[in-house]
Scaffold this active site. Structure first.
Site, PDB file in Angstrom:
ATOM      1  N   THR A 123       0.822  -1.213   0.000  1.00  0.00           N
ATOM      2  CA  THR A 123       0.000   0.000   0.000  1.00  0.00           C
ATOM      3  C   THR A 123       0.860   1.268   0.000  1.00  0.00           C
ATOM      4  O   THR A 123       1.985   1.260   0.533  1.00  0.00           O
ATOM      5  CB  THR A 123      -0.917  -0.008   1.255  1.00  0.00           C
ATOM      6  OG1 THR A 123      -1.430   1.296   1.477  1.00  0.00           O
ATOM      7  CG2 THR A 123      -0.159  -0.417   2.509  1.00  0.00           C
ATOM      8  N   ASP A 124       0.310   2.340  -0.529  1.00  0.00           N
ATOM      9  CA  ASP A 124       1.017   3.637  -0.484  1.00  0.00           C
ATOM     10  C   ASP A 124       1.191   4.115   0.961  1.00  0.00           C
ATOM     11  O   ASP A 124       2.013   4.982   1.240  1.00  0.00           O
ATOM     12  CB  ASP A 124       0.289   4.700  -1.323  1.00  0.00           C
ATOM     13  CG  ASP A 124      -1.140   4.998  -0.888  1.00  0.00           C
ATOM     14  OD1 ASP A 124      -1.630   4.384   0.086  1.00  0.00           O
ATOM     15  OD2 ASP A 124      -1.766   5.880  -1.525  1.00  0.00           O
ATOM     16  N   GLU A 125       0.416   3.527   1.884  1.00  0.00           N
ATOM     17  CA  GLU A 125       0.480   3.985   3.279  1.00  0.00           C
ATOM     18  C   GLU A 125       1.814   3.656   3.941  1.00  0.00           C
ATOM     19  O   GLU A 125       2.142   4.220   4.984  1.00  0.00           O
ATOM     20  CB  GLU A 125      -0.681   3.391   4.090  1.00  0.00           C
ATOM     21  CG  GLU A 125      -2.007   3.791   3.506  1.00  0.00           C
ATOM     22  CD  GLU A 125      -3.189   3.535   4.427  1.00  0.00           C
ATOM     23  OE1 GLU A 125      -3.009   3.473   5.654  1.00  0.00           O
ATOM     24  OE2 GLU A 125      -4.302   3.411   3.897  1.00  0.00           O
ATOM     25  N   TYR A 147      -1.703  -0.633  11.037  1.00  0.00           N
ATOM     26  CA  TYR A 147      -1.956  -1.324   9.757  1.00  0.00           C
ATOM     27  C   TYR A 147      -0.772  -1.147   8.815  1.00  0.00           C
ATOM     28  O   TYR A 147      -0.212  -2.123   8.312  1.00  0.00           O
ATOM     29  CB  TYR A 147      -3.247  -0.786   9.097  1.00  0.00           C
ATOM     30  CG  TYR A 147      -3.317  -1.043   7.608  1.00  0.00           C
ATOM     31  CD1 TYR A 147      -3.455  -2.345   7.113  1.00  0.00           C
ATOM     32  CD2 TYR A 147      -3.226   0.000   6.674  1.00  0.00           C
ATOM     33  CE1 TYR A 147      -3.498  -2.589   5.734  1.00  0.00           C
ATOM     34  CE2 TYR A 147      -3.268  -0.230   5.309  1.00  0.00           C
ATOM     35  CZ  TYR A 147      -3.403  -1.522   4.846  1.00  0.00           C
ATOM     36  OH  TYR A 147      -3.439  -1.760   3.487  1.00  0.00           O
ATOM     37  N   LYS A 151       2.009  -3.804   7.333  1.00  0.00           N
ATOM     38  CA  LYS A 151       2.191  -4.017   5.890  1.00  0.00           C
ATOM     39  C   LYS A 151       3.647  -3.800   5.509  1.00  0.00           C
ATOM     40  O   LYS A 151       4.212  -4.559   4.714  1.00  0.00           O
ATOM     41  CB  LYS A 151       1.298  -3.066   5.076  1.00  0.00           C
ATOM     42  CG  LYS A 151      -0.170  -3.384   5.078  1.00  0.00           C
ATOM     43  CD  LYS A 151      -0.526  -4.702   4.419  1.00  0.00           C
ATOM     44  CE  LYS A 151      -0.358  -4.695   2.913  1.00  0.00           C
ATOM     45  NZ  LYS A 151      -0.815  -5.998   2.315  1.00  0.00           N
TER      46      LYS A 151
HETATM   47  P1  NAD Z   1     -10.293  -6.817   2.226  1.00  0.00           P
HETATM   48  O1  NAD Z   1     -10.255  -6.511   3.671  1.00  0.00           O
HETATM   49  O2  NAD Z   1     -11.515  -6.515   1.431  1.00  0.00           O
HETATM   50  O3  NAD Z   1      -9.982  -8.376   1.986  1.00  0.00           O
HETATM   51  C1  NAD Z   1      -8.969  -9.053   2.658  1.00  0.00           C
HETATM   52  C2  NAD Z   1      -9.167 -10.537   2.373  1.00  0.00           C
HETATM   53  O4  NAD Z   1      -8.090 -11.263   3.004  1.00  0.00           O
HETATM   54  C3  NAD Z   1     -10.463 -11.106   2.943  1.00  0.00           C
HETATM   55  O5  NAD Z   1     -11.086 -11.941   1.995  1.00  0.00           O
HETATM   56  C4  NAD Z   1     -10.003 -11.906   4.156  1.00  0.00           C
HETATM   57  O6  NAD Z   1     -10.854 -12.998   4.473  1.00  0.00           O
HETATM   58  C5  NAD Z   1      -8.632 -12.367   3.698  1.00  0.00           C
HETATM   59  N1  NAD Z   1      -7.737 -12.683   4.816  1.00  0.00           N
HETATM   60  C6  NAD Z   1      -7.481 -11.926   5.923  1.00  0.00           C
HETATM   61  N2  NAD Z   1      -6.620 -12.557   6.738  1.00  0.00           N
HETATM   62  C7  NAD Z   1      -6.290 -13.726   6.108  1.00  0.00           C
HETATM   63  C8  NAD Z   1      -5.429 -14.787   6.433  1.00  0.00           C
HETATM   64  N3  NAD Z   1      -4.720 -14.792   7.570  1.00  0.00           N
HETATM   65  N4  NAD Z   1      -5.315 -15.827   5.580  1.00  0.00           N
HETATM   66  C9  NAD Z   1      -6.038 -15.848   4.422  1.00  0.00           C
HETATM   67  N5  NAD Z   1      -6.882 -14.870   4.071  1.00  0.00           N
HETATM   68  C10 NAD Z   1      -7.001 -13.802   4.901  1.00  0.00           C
HETATM   69  O7  NAD Z   1      -9.016  -6.089   1.604  1.00  0.00           O
HETATM   70  P2  NAD Z   1      -8.767  -5.344   0.227  1.00  0.00           P
HETATM   71  O8  NAD Z   1      -9.206  -3.948   0.345  1.00  0.00           O
HETATM   72  O9  NAD Z   1      -9.272  -6.180  -0.887  1.00  0.00           O
HETATM   73  O10 NAD Z   1      -7.169  -5.331   0.192  1.00  0.00           O
HETATM   74  C11 NAD Z   1      -6.444  -6.388  -0.422  1.00  0.00           C
HETATM   75  C12 NAD Z   1      -4.963  -6.082  -0.341  1.00  0.00           C
HETATM   76  O11 NAD Z   1      -4.691  -4.848  -0.992  1.00  0.00           O
HETATM   77  C13 NAD Z   1      -4.431  -5.937   1.073  1.00  0.00           C
HETATM   78  O12 NAD Z   1      -3.164  -6.558   1.153  1.00  0.00           O
HETATM   79  C14 NAD Z   1      -4.306  -4.440   1.272  1.00  0.00           C
HETATM   80  O13 NAD Z   1      -3.292  -4.129   2.206  1.00  0.00           O
HETATM   81  C15 NAD Z   1      -3.963  -3.989  -0.128  1.00  0.00           C
HETATM   82  N6  NAD Z   1      -4.371  -2.610  -0.465  1.00  0.00           N
HETATM   83  C16 NAD Z   1      -5.664  -2.205  -0.296  1.00  0.00           C
HETATM   84  C17 NAD Z   1      -6.028  -0.909  -0.666  1.00  0.00           C
HETATM   85  C18 NAD Z   1      -7.454  -0.427  -0.506  1.00  0.00           C
HETATM   86  O14 NAD Z   1      -7.707   0.767  -0.694  1.00  0.00           O
HETATM   87  N7  NAD Z   1      -8.419  -1.272  -0.198  1.00  0.00           N
HETATM   88  C19 NAD Z   1      -5.071  -0.035  -1.201  1.00  0.00           C
HETATM   89  C20 NAD Z   1      -3.754  -0.501  -1.355  1.00  0.00           C
HETATM   90  C21 NAD Z   1      -3.417  -1.787  -0.999  1.00  0.00           C
HETATM   91  P1  TYD Z   2     -10.328   4.661   4.905  1.00  0.00           P
HETATM   92  O1  TYD Z   2     -11.362   4.282   3.913  1.00  0.00           O
HETATM   93  O2  TYD Z   2     -10.372   4.046   6.246  1.00  0.00           O
HETATM   94  O3  TYD Z   2      -8.921   4.378   4.183  1.00  0.00           O
HETATM   95  P2  TYD Z   2      -7.416   4.796   4.651  1.00  0.00           P
HETATM   96  O4  TYD Z   2      -7.436   5.264   6.045  1.00  0.00           O
HETATM   97  O5  TYD Z   2      -6.718   3.496   4.524  1.00  0.00           O
HETATM   98  O6  TYD Z   2      -6.975   5.821   3.682  1.00  0.00           O
HETATM   99  O7  TYD Z   2     -10.337   6.228   5.087  1.00  0.00           O
HETATM  100  C1  TYD Z   2     -10.153   7.115   4.004  1.00  0.00           C
HETATM  101  C2  TYD Z   2     -10.208   8.536   4.521  1.00  0.00           C
HETATM  102  O8  TYD Z   2     -11.524   8.796   5.021  1.00  0.00           O
HETATM  103  C3  TYD Z   2      -9.269   8.792   5.688  1.00  0.00           C
HETATM  104  O9  TYD Z   2      -8.720  10.098   5.573  1.00  0.00           O
HETATM  105  C4  TYD Z   2     -10.156   8.706   6.902  1.00  0.00           C
HETATM  106  C5  TYD Z   2     -11.491   9.185   6.406  1.00  0.00           C
HETATM  107  N1  TYD Z   2     -12.657   8.566   7.073  1.00  0.00           N
HETATM  108  C6  TYD Z   2     -13.647   9.372   7.673  1.00  0.00           C
HETATM  109  O10 TYD Z   2     -13.559  10.615   7.656  1.00  0.00           O
HETATM  110  N2  TYD Z   2     -14.682   8.752   8.283  1.00  0.00           N
HETATM  111  C7  TYD Z   2     -14.814   7.390   8.327  1.00  0.00           C
HETATM  112  O11 TYD Z   2     -15.802   6.878   8.878  1.00  0.00           O
HETATM  113  C8  TYD Z   2     -13.805   6.581   7.703  1.00  0.00           C
HETATM  114  C9  TYD Z   2     -13.902   5.087   7.732  1.00  0.00           C
HETATM  115  C10 TYD Z   2     -12.743   7.224   7.088  1.00  0.00           C
END
Ligand code: NAD
Ligand code: TYD
Length: 333
Positions: A123-125, A147, A151
């Site tokens: 992630t960019d985070e 988190y 990561k």
């Molecule tokens: P999500 O929370 O929707 O899904 C996570 C999945 O992983 C779920 O299906 C869960 O059951 C599974 N999981 C969790 N723990 C597990 C374990 N121990 N063994 C097997 N499976 C497990 O997440 P997402 O938003 O789809 O993110 C997917 C990936 O992308 C993550 O690695 C996250 O860090 C990365 N990512 C997400 C975002 C975003 O904005 N959502 C951005 C950048 C990177």
């Molecule tokens: P989020 O979707 O949790 O993603 P991330 O923290 O990984 O970027 O949050 C996105 C942005 O929205 C973040 O600046 C926090 C804000 N936010 C709220 O203001 N209220 C909320 O209820 C949530 C979940 C996030």
């Protein structure tokens, strides 16, 4: 690549990646290993061809199950993670177990089995917050919440397997992703589904002008696929949408698309350690031929419409485990 292990493929981006692979490469078979935490959902995988997709319920922190799932695979792409910053603030045990120990199991097993490609979705985070300009892959890491720290730990461990053992590890760092099937704890589906129900939108006070760079889910998948197939082992690739928006702008867009007004916005106490702005430069991935295809306005329209038309998908989530979490997170604010 004929057989790919996708871990975390029942979640938001993982399930989109499974669908992306199956529609883009007619010969590919996906083995999907997912623990089915609160975020895993088989509704995300409905209608897939069982001849081309094998689902296994299991934990990436369980070495035996990872080994049997990975056997015979040409590549592994890890999406499995605990993914929500707010939950990591409530407690980080599972974050360490999955995002660090789980990744250790994946690279260790891949080394034993001689897997050709290991792509770790990050992630960019991990870079932390940036006031001006955009991070490049060579910039130092500065994760600032449990988190992103977990990561970063998993990613660093994975990359150490490239330098130490020559394991062909590739890392992608994606920006905030949005689209259908996103668990409604994340800001976008939370606010869209709350707005549909005319419920308050809990916007973090002081974070209204914080900035996230929005990436449509299929563009994130094509970015990961490009890195997987064209990237060089040991390298890192940023995947960015190029759509930086303040949280208030995002919120107003959601209100506009759902036909609601600003009275739904409820300012709540800010997230501790709230990162102000994420911004990454995807030039290195673009040099491999990738570009995001979805303009923000279209992606937002399409996404909001999907939640409006698919209440069957999110209503059961919001009335289940999520309800308890929501009360814990926002109940006292
Ligand atoms: P999500 O929370 O929707 O899904 C996570 C999945 O992983 C779920 O299906 C869960 O059951 C599974 N999981 C969790 N723990 C597990 C374990 N121990 N063994 C097997 N499976 C497990 O997440 P997402 O938003 O789809 O993110 C997917 C990936 O992308 C993550 O690695 C996250 O860090 C990365 N990512 C997400 C975002 C975003 O904005 N959502 C951005 C950048 C990177
Ligand atoms: P989020 O979707 O949790 O993603 P991330 O923290 O990984 O970027 O949050 C996105 C942005 O929205 C973040 O600046 C926090 C804000 N936010 C709220 O203001 N209220 C909320 O209820 C949530 C979940 C996030």
């Amino acid at each position: 690549m004929k057989r790919i292990l996708v871990t975390g493929g029942a979640g938001f981006i993982g399930s989109a990646f499974v669908r992306y692979q199956l529609r883009t490469y007619p010969d590919v078979h996906i083995v999907n290993l997912d623990k089915m935490t609160y975020a895993g959902n088989l509704d995300n995988l409905r209608d897939l061809d069982p001849n081309r997709h094998t689902f296994i319920r299991g934990d990436i922190a369980d070495a035996a199950i990872v080994s049997s799932a990975m056997e015979g695979c040409d590549a592994v792409v890890n999406f499995a993670a605990e993914t929500h910053v707010d939950r990591s603030i409530l407690g980080a045990t599972e974050f360490l177990r999955t995002n660090v120990d789980g990744v250790y199991n994946i690279v260790e097993t891949a080394k034993k089995l001689g897997v050709q490609r290991v792509l770790l979705v990050s992630t960019d985070e991990v870079y932390g917050s940036i006031e001006e300009g955009s991070f490049k892959e060579t910039d130092p890491l500065n994760p600032r919440n449990p988190y992103s720290a977990a990561k970063a730990g998993g990613e660093l461990l994975g990359r150490s397997y490239f330098t130490t053992f020559g394991l062909p590890v590739i890392v992608t760092r994606g920006s905030n992703t949005y689209g259908p099937y996103q668990y409604p704890e994340k800001v976008l589906p939370l606010f869209v589904t709350n707005a549909i129900d005319s419920e308050p939108l809990p916007l973090y006070r002081g974070g209204e002008h914080n900035v996230r760079d929005w990436l449509y889910v299929d563009d994130h998948c094509s970015g990961i696929d490009t890195a997987l197939r064209k990237g060089a082992p040991g390298e890192i690739y940023n995947v960015a949408g190029g759509n930086e928006r303040e949280n208030m702008t995002l919120t107003n867009k959601i209100l506009e698309l759902t036909g609601r007004d600003e009275s739904l916005i409820t300012l709540v106490a800010d997230r501790p350690g709230h990162d102000r702005r994420y911004s990454i430069d995807p030039g290195k991935l673009k040099a491999l031929g990738w570009a995001p295809a979805m303009p923000w306005d279209n992606g937002m329209e399409l996404t909001v419409r999907w939640y409006q038309e698919n209440e069957w998908w999110w209503r059961k989530i919001k009335s289940g485990e999520f309800k308890e979490y929501y009360l814990k997170q926002y109940g006292n604010r």
